[in-house]
Design a protein around this motif. Sequence first.
Motif, PDB file in Angstrom:
ATOM      1  N   GLU A 240      -4.568   2.397   1.428  1.00  0.00           N
ATOM      2  CA  GLU A 240      -3.604   2.778   0.406  1.00  0.00           C
ATOM      3  C   GLU A 240      -4.289   3.361  -0.835  1.00  0.00           C
ATOM      4  OE1 GLU A 240       0.059  -0.265   0.970  1.00  0.00           O
ATOM      5  OE2 GLU A 240      -1.741  -1.108   0.040  1.00  0.00           O
ATOM      6  N   ARG A 241      -5.596   3.346  -0.869  1.00  0.00           N
ATOM      7  CA  ARG A 241      -6.338   3.817  -2.046  1.00  0.00           C
ATOM      8  C   ARG A 241      -6.687   5.298  -1.999  1.00  0.00           C
ATOM      9  NH1 ARG A 241      -8.676  -0.450  -5.219  1.00  0.00           N
ATOM     10  NH2 ARG A 241      -8.132  -2.428  -4.285  1.00  0.00           N
ATOM     11  N   LYS A 242      -6.049   6.044  -1.124  1.00  0.00           N
ATOM     12  CA  LYS A 242      -6.358   7.470  -1.043  1.00  0.00           C
ATOM     13  C   LYS A 242      -5.328   8.289  -1.812  1.00  0.00           C
ATOM     14  CE  LYS A 242      -4.671   7.147   3.632  1.00  0.00           C
ATOM     15  NZ  LYS A 242      -4.908   7.433   5.000  1.00  0.00           N
ATOM     16  N   ILE A 243      -5.738   9.452  -2.249  1.00  0.00           N
ATOM     17  CA  ILE A 243      -4.900  10.309  -3.082  1.00  0.00           C
ATOM     18  C   ILE A 243      -3.815  10.987  -2.267  1.00  0.00           C
ATOM     19  CG2 ILE A 243      -4.929  12.378  -4.510  1.00  0.00           C
ATOM     20  CD1 ILE A 243      -7.687  11.461  -5.478  1.00  0.00           C
ATOM     21  N   SER A 244      -4.172  11.581  -1.161  1.00  0.00           N
ATOM     22  CA  SER A 244      -3.197  12.230  -0.289  1.00  0.00           C
ATOM     23  C   SER A 244      -3.656  12.084   1.154  1.00  0.00           C
ATOM     24  CB  SER A 244      -3.029  13.702  -0.660  1.00  0.00           C
ATOM     25  OG  SER A 244      -4.262  14.385  -0.503  1.00  0.00           O
ATOM     26  N   LEU A 245      -2.772  12.388   2.054  1.00  0.00           N
ATOM     27  CA  LEU A 245      -3.096  12.239   3.471  1.00  0.00           C
ATOM     28  C   LEU A 245      -3.854  13.423   3.995  1.00  0.00           C
ATOM     29  CD1 LEU A 245       0.236  10.700   4.699  1.00  0.00           C
ATOM     30  CD2 LEU A 245      -1.888   9.540   4.254  1.00  0.00           C
TER      31      LEU A 245
ATOM     32  N   VAL B  35       0.615  15.435  -1.917  1.00  0.00           N
ATOM     33  CA  VAL B  35      -0.474  16.371  -2.184  1.00  0.00           C
ATOM     34  C   VAL B  35      -1.197  15.928  -3.446  1.00  0.00           C
ATOM     35  CG1 VAL B  35       0.658  18.313  -1.035  1.00  0.00           C
ATOM     36  CG2 VAL B  35       1.003  17.961  -3.478  1.00  0.00           C
ATOM     37  N   ARG B  36      -2.409  16.404  -3.594  1.00  0.00           N
ATOM     38  CA  ARG B  36      -3.250  16.028  -4.732  1.00  0.00           C
ATOM     39  C   ARG B  36      -2.621  16.472  -6.050  1.00  0.00           C
ATOM     40  NH1 ARG B  36      -8.400  14.425  -5.216  1.00  0.00           N
ATOM     41  NH2 ARG B  36      -8.851  14.787  -3.018  1.00  0.00           N
TER      42      ARG B  36
END
Length: 124
Positions: free
Chosen positions: A119-124, A87-88
Amino acid sequence: MIFSGGATTSGGAAEARLMADYAKSVLEFDGTVVLEDQSRTTWENVMKVTPLLEDADRIKIVSQPAHALKARAYLRRQRPDLAVKLVRADDYRPGEWMIVKPLLALYGLWTLRGLKAGERKISL
């Protein structure tokens, strides 16, 4: 709360211990604290705490922004089944690290150069 990180110098205090002490004494955190104080790298931080995360409903990785991004990417590589629980987190706070932020940003970008786009995202 899990704090992860070994000593950065020979005979020095473990990063995990320093962060836990700060959370308790300055931030007045009074919840349960678990220390992982043997890891030397971000990869090891993630690897050594994943057994502690098996039953977590949510996983929040909090650190300096580039370091947190790297840790989240490493969790996705090591344990995609746990990464779905990310989570963020509040990685950036205006004014924080003002003097060294440009250098940290450059270093962070350099260390993140091997991450794939997904892979550069904060959360799914």
